[in-house]
Enzyme design. Sequence first.
Site, mmCIF file in Angstrom:
data_model
loop_
_atom_site.group_PDB
_atom_site.id
_atom_site.type_symbol
_atom_site.label_atom_id
_atom_site.label_comp_id
_atom_site.label_asym_id
_atom_site.label_seq_id
_atom_site.Cartn_x
_atom_site.Cartn_y
_atom_site.Cartn_z
ATOM 1 N N THR A 1 1.029 -1.100 -0.009
ATOM 2 C CA THR A 1 0.064 -0.086 0.112
ATOM 3 C C THR A 1 0.976 1.282 -0.009
ATOM 4 O O THR A 1 1.852 1.326 0.452
ATOM 5 C CB THR A 1 -0.667 0.062 1.120
ATOM 6 O OG1 THR A 1 -1.998 -1.057 1.004
ATOM 7 C CG2 THR A 1 -1.496 1.129 1.703
ATOM 8 N N ARG B 1 -14.218 -7.317 -0.231
ATOM 9 C CA ARG B 1 -13.660 -7.065 0.919
ATOM 10 C C ARG B 1 -13.132 -5.797 1.070
ATOM 11 O O ARG B 1 -12.535 -5.338 -0.022
ATOM 12 C CB ARG B 1 -12.476 -8.063 1.214
ATOM 13 C CG ARG B 1 -11.784 -7.930 2.351
ATOM 14 C CD ARG B 1 -10.426 -7.120 2.132
ATOM 15 N NE ARG B 1 -9.372 -7.195 3.186
ATOM 16 C CZ ARG B 1 -8.504 -6.196 3.520
ATOM 17 N NH1 ARG B 1 -8.264 -5.441 2.604
ATOM 18 N NH2 ARG B 1 -7.666 -6.175 4.244
ATOM 19 N N GLY C 1 -10.664 -3.325 3.064
ATOM 20 C CA GLY C 1 -9.598 -3.218 4.271
ATOM 21 C C GLY C 1 -9.783 -1.856 5.152
ATOM 22 O O GLY C 1 -10.601 -1.281 5.341
ATOM 23 N N ASP C 2 -8.674 -1.576 5.760
ATOM 24 C CA ASP C 2 -8.477 -0.505 6.797
ATOM 25 C C ASP C 2 -8.163 0.895 6.082
ATOM 26 O O ASP C 2 -8.556 2.093 6.470
ATOM 27 C CB ASP C 2 -7.455 -0.513 7.777
ATOM 28 C CG ASP C 2 -5.857 -0.666 7.062
ATOM 29 O OD1 ASP C 2 -6.008 -1.598 6.102
ATOM 30 O OD2 ASP C 2 -5.073 -0.105 7.374
ATOM 31 N N THR D 1 -0.217 0.765 6.928
ATOM 32 C CA THR D 1 -0.220 -0.274 6.083
ATOM 33 C C THR D 1 -0.116 -1.699 6.885
ATOM 34 O O THR D 1 0.659 -1.635 7.766
ATOM 35 C CB THR D 1 1.005 -0.244 5.065
ATOM 36 O OG1 THR D 1 1.104 -1.322 4.104
ATOM 37 C CG2 THR D 1 2.355 -0.086 5.817
ATOM 38 N N GLY D 2 -0.600 -2.824 6.473
ATOM 39 C CA GLY D 2 -0.534 -4.161 6.807
ATOM 40 C C GLY D 2 -1.632 -4.845 6.905
ATOM 41 O O GLY D 2 -2.769 -4.538 5.931
ATOM 42 N N GLY E 1 -5.013 -5.570 7.134
ATOM 43 C CA GLY E 1 -6.261 -4.426 7.491
ATOM 44 C C GLY E 1 -7.078 -4.841 8.345
ATOM 45 O O GLY E 1 -7.770 -4.017 9.423
HETATM 46 N N1 ASP Z 1 -3.803 -2.550 4.841
HETATM 47 C C1 ASP Z 1 -4.279 -3.045 3.459
HETATM 48 C C2 ASP Z 1 -5.471 -3.700 3.415
HETATM 49 O O1 ASP Z 1 -5.570 -4.590 4.527
HETATM 50 C C3 ASP Z 1 -3.151 -3.788 2.724
HETATM 51 C C4 ASP Z 1 -1.732 -3.097 2.734
HETATM 52 O O2 ASP Z 1 -1.405 -2.182 3.597
HETATM 53 O O3 ASP Z 1 -1.001 -3.198 1.673
HETATM 54 O O4 ASP Z 1 -6.126 -3.670 2.619
#
Ligand code: ASP
Length: 342
Positions: free
Chosen positions: A208, A236, A238-239, A259-260, A262
């Site tokens: 991300t 879906r 995410g965050d 980022t992570g 989510g």
């Molecule tokens: N946080 C993002 C998600 O869960 C993924 C990412 O950080 O790459 O959609």
Amino acid sequence: MNSKIYSRIYTLLILTLVSAGLFAQSQYSESTKKAVLVIHGGAGTILKENMSPEKEAELIETMGNALMKGYKIIKKGKSSEEAIIAAINHLEDDPNFNAGKGAVLNEEGNVELDASIMNGKDLQAGAIAGVHGIKNPINAARAVKDHSKHVLLSGEGAEKFARSEKLKFEEPEYFITDKAKASWLKAKKNSESSGYLNLPVEDHKFGTVGAVALDKDGNISAGTSTGGMMMKKYGRIGDSPLIGSGTYADNSTAGVSCTGHGEFFIRYAVAYDLVALMKYKEMSINEAADEIIQNKLMKAGGAGGLIALDKDGNFAFSFNTPGMYRGVIFDDATMLIDFYKE
Ligand code: ASP
């Protein structure tokens, strides 16, 4: 000296220093200089031993250019929002990152994009989720903030709104890179109903992109843009498009982009938690970032990281994965870019 040459010199300098391992986290978090822009390109299994020198140089160059684009905007006295849009657009257009072109594919082999933006001055925010075809999702998030009565639009409604805003659209082939397709095929083969956690370890990268900037008027803006997680279920979210989870900004404290994994960032309201820890517990930006990422999320098993920038130009990079693509540019135009833990 023209700025292109300038940024190339910095890039080369930084590349040399990164290769020499001179930018350990503790060193740059103690910097006394005022940061004006921080960016990330995702966290995950990013290891020096898996990175070719050519790829490393390419990534440093693109992150350096993203920082320089945002920096020039701030130096001209323009807004932190314009600076983060410029930096994020640069990363969205680069196929190396999981945002815009190069985004990961969902279970059905399609790209679905999420983004959000927040302005720390008036707490105005905008976001889009689960969209197809919008070339720069962060621009659509900003349009939601500025030209609608809402904070978050999703799917076809968000696409219709983006068209009415005359934003640029691209065909699916633009977004789907050979690399994303190959990773998706590999993941599908590995486990038909895998989900993210059964992916091969080298694909544990979130990728991300995000940015936080502080302008001359003391305004902080934060934004995040993503393709989400590979093999995610169709629909879906995410965050990243959720204000308070993936993105937050408040001029009284700080701005943050995450980022992570989510689902954890949503449940722990990570972005707002950073601001709340600073506001109510009077933690410094580094203490708050580490409390969430190294303590709370670690205990919960949530992988990822965040970047944050406070009202005084202090910044934090915190991640509990082997690496996170990250960079900062200071008011004197010096920058640091690093990918690895040590
Ligand atoms: N946080 C993002 C998600 O869960 C993924 C990412 O950080 O790459 O959609």
